[in-house]
Scaffold this motif. Structure first.
Motif, PDB file in Angstrom:
ATOM      1  N   TYR A 110      -2.054  -9.466  -0.888  1.00 11.02           N
ATOM      2  CA  TYR A 110      -2.017 -10.046  -2.227  1.00 11.02           C
ATOM      3  C   TYR A 110      -1.838 -11.561  -2.214  1.00 11.02           C
ATOM      4  CZ  TYR A 110       3.114 -10.259  -1.767  1.00 11.02           C
ATOM      5  OH  TYR A 110       4.393 -10.543  -1.355  1.00 11.02           O
ATOM      6  N   LEU A 111      -2.320 -12.164  -3.291  1.00 12.38           N
ATOM      7  CA  LEU A 111      -2.134 -13.585  -3.539  1.00 12.38           C
ATOM      8  C   LEU A 111      -0.838 -13.765  -4.309  1.00 12.38           C
ATOM      9  CD1 LEU A 111      -3.327 -16.483  -3.437  1.00 12.38           C
ATOM     10  CD2 LEU A 111      -4.460 -15.971  -5.609  1.00 12.38           C
ATOM     11  N   CYS A 112       0.047 -14.579  -3.757  1.00 12.60           N
ATOM     12  CA  CYS A 112       1.389 -14.743  -4.322  1.00 12.60           C
ATOM     13  C   CYS A 112       1.372 -15.743  -5.483  1.00 12.60           C
ATOM     14  CB  CYS A 112       2.343 -15.217  -3.227  1.00 12.60           C
ATOM     15  SG  CYS A 112       4.055 -15.382  -3.775  1.00 12.60           S
ATOM     16  N   PRO A 165       2.986  -2.573  -6.719  1.00 11.07           N
ATOM     17  CA  PRO A 165       2.629  -3.990  -6.572  1.00 11.07           C
ATOM     18  C   PRO A 165       3.881  -4.866  -6.550  1.00 11.07           C
ATOM     19  CG  PRO A 165       1.310  -2.946  -8.293  1.00 11.07           C
ATOM     20  CD  PRO A 165       2.389  -1.977  -7.935  1.00 11.07           C
ATOM     21  N   PRO A 166       3.956  -5.846  -5.657  1.00  8.85           N
ATOM     22  CA  PRO A 166       5.096  -6.759  -5.636  1.00  8.85           C
ATOM     23  C   PRO A 166       5.174  -7.555  -6.948  1.00  8.85           C
ATOM     24  CG  PRO A 166       3.788  -6.964  -3.628  1.00  8.85           C
ATOM     25  CD  PRO A 166       3.002  -6.118  -4.580  1.00  8.85           C
ATOM     26  N   PRO A 167       6.376  -7.920  -7.394  1.00  7.01           N
ATOM     27  CA  PRO A 167       6.515  -8.687  -8.635  1.00  7.01           C
ATOM     28  C   PRO A 167       5.770 -10.018  -8.605  1.00  7.01           C
ATOM     29  CG  PRO A 167       8.641  -7.841  -7.909  1.00  7.01           C
ATOM     30  CD  PRO A 167       7.680  -7.572  -6.795  1.00  7.01           C
ATOM     31  N   SER A 168       5.596 -10.572  -7.405  1.00  2.00           N
ATOM     32  CA  SER A 168       4.954 -11.890  -7.297  1.00  2.00           C
ATOM     33  C   SER A 168       3.446 -11.799  -7.058  1.00  2.00           C
ATOM     34  CB  SER A 168       5.596 -12.692  -6.161  1.00  2.00           C
ATOM     35  OG  SER A 168       5.487 -11.996  -4.929  1.00  2.00           O
ATOM     36  N   GLY A 175      -4.568  -8.703  -5.837  1.00  2.00           N
ATOM     37  CA  GLY A 175      -4.459  -8.135  -4.495  1.00  2.00           C
ATOM     38  C   GLY A 175      -4.994  -6.724  -4.430  1.00  2.00           C
ATOM     39  N   TRP A 176      -4.796  -6.117  -3.261  1.00  2.63           N
ATOM     40  CA  TRP A 176      -5.337  -4.794  -2.996  1.00  2.63           C
ATOM     41  C   TRP A 176      -4.328  -3.944  -2.231  1.00  2.63           C
ATOM     42  CZ3 TRP A 176      -7.971  -9.329  -2.463  1.00  2.63           C
ATOM     43  CH2 TRP A 176      -9.107  -9.489  -3.264  1.00  2.63           C
TER      44      TRP A 176
END
Length: 223
Positions: free
Chosen positions: A10-12, A43-46, A50-51
């Motif tokens: 993922y893109l932060c 999915p991360p909060p940040s 992403g995938w």
């Protein structure tokens, strides 16, 4: 051969860089059904974009085509991936008792391929949920209380979703949580003839908690 790496690419949104955050999973059918933790696929909060990704021990990427089932309360998820050749599935077993030997192959703290051994310490029914987990439940739904297998087998962050194996090669559960018991701090003491004495905090013990295979089976639809 059954161990897979599952997680997010993922893109932060905080640093504007790409991150690869992988934990564990394991095949339960040869044609591409994979079990892991619900918190592993969340999915991360940040995450800006992403995938969800799955990779084999040989670093072959397996396309994720579907989330077949997921229960945040029991920390179980079942995915479907598209393998280029049959996977090696693990049978799910409910035949496990305190004192039984168990093994775990995982990537604790990013250390690839760590193999650890222990025993089942006890079964314990979880009696609480975090607020984040409770918020995901439909209104009026009773919070599920999964059965944990507490073990002496070592694991750490990055091990989540990895299978817990018995002596016959069956998956009796998968890694879910860790709870560390920290020694209580004592107040600093000072004598006239001595400098201040500070009591150092230390870890007394660590509870390693796996979700039982019974919770994975509960998500499997009958034909």
């Amino acid at each position: 051969m059954s161990h897979l790496r599952v997680g997010q690419l993922y893109l932060c949104s905080k640093c504007d860089k790409w991150h690869l955050d992988l934990s564990g999973g394991y095949a339960i059918t040869a044609d591409g059904v994979v079990a892991t933790c619900a918190h592993v696929i969340a999915p991360p909060p940040s995450m800006k974009e992403g995938w969800l990704v799955v990779a084999t021990e040989e670093d072959v990427i397996l396309p994720v085509t579907e989330v077949l089932a997921c229960n945040a309360g029991t920390d179980c998820a079942i995915l479907r991936v598209k393998p280029d050749k049959p996977l090696t599935p693990l049978p799910l077993s409910l035949d496990v008792s305190p004192g039984d030997s168990v093994w775990c192959f995982s990537d604790p703290s990013g250390k690839h391929g760590y193999f650890s051994e222990g025993i089942v310490s006890r079964f314990v029914k979880r009696s609480f949920m975090t607020k984040k987990e409770a918020d995901k439940l439909p209104e009026g739904t009773e919070a599920p209380k999964p059965v944990w297998l507490e073990t002496t087998t070592d694991w750490a962050p990055g091990s989540s979703g990895s299978a817990l194996i018995d002596q016959f090669g069956n998956a009796v559960g998968h890694v879910s949580e860790i709870q560390t018991v920290i020694e209580d701090a004592l107040p600093a003491r000072k004598k006239k003839s001595e400098a201040t004495v500070i009591h150092q905090l230390g870890t007394q013990m660590v509870f390693h908690q796996a979700i039982g295979a019974v919770e994975v089976m509960a998500l499997v639809k009958k034909p």
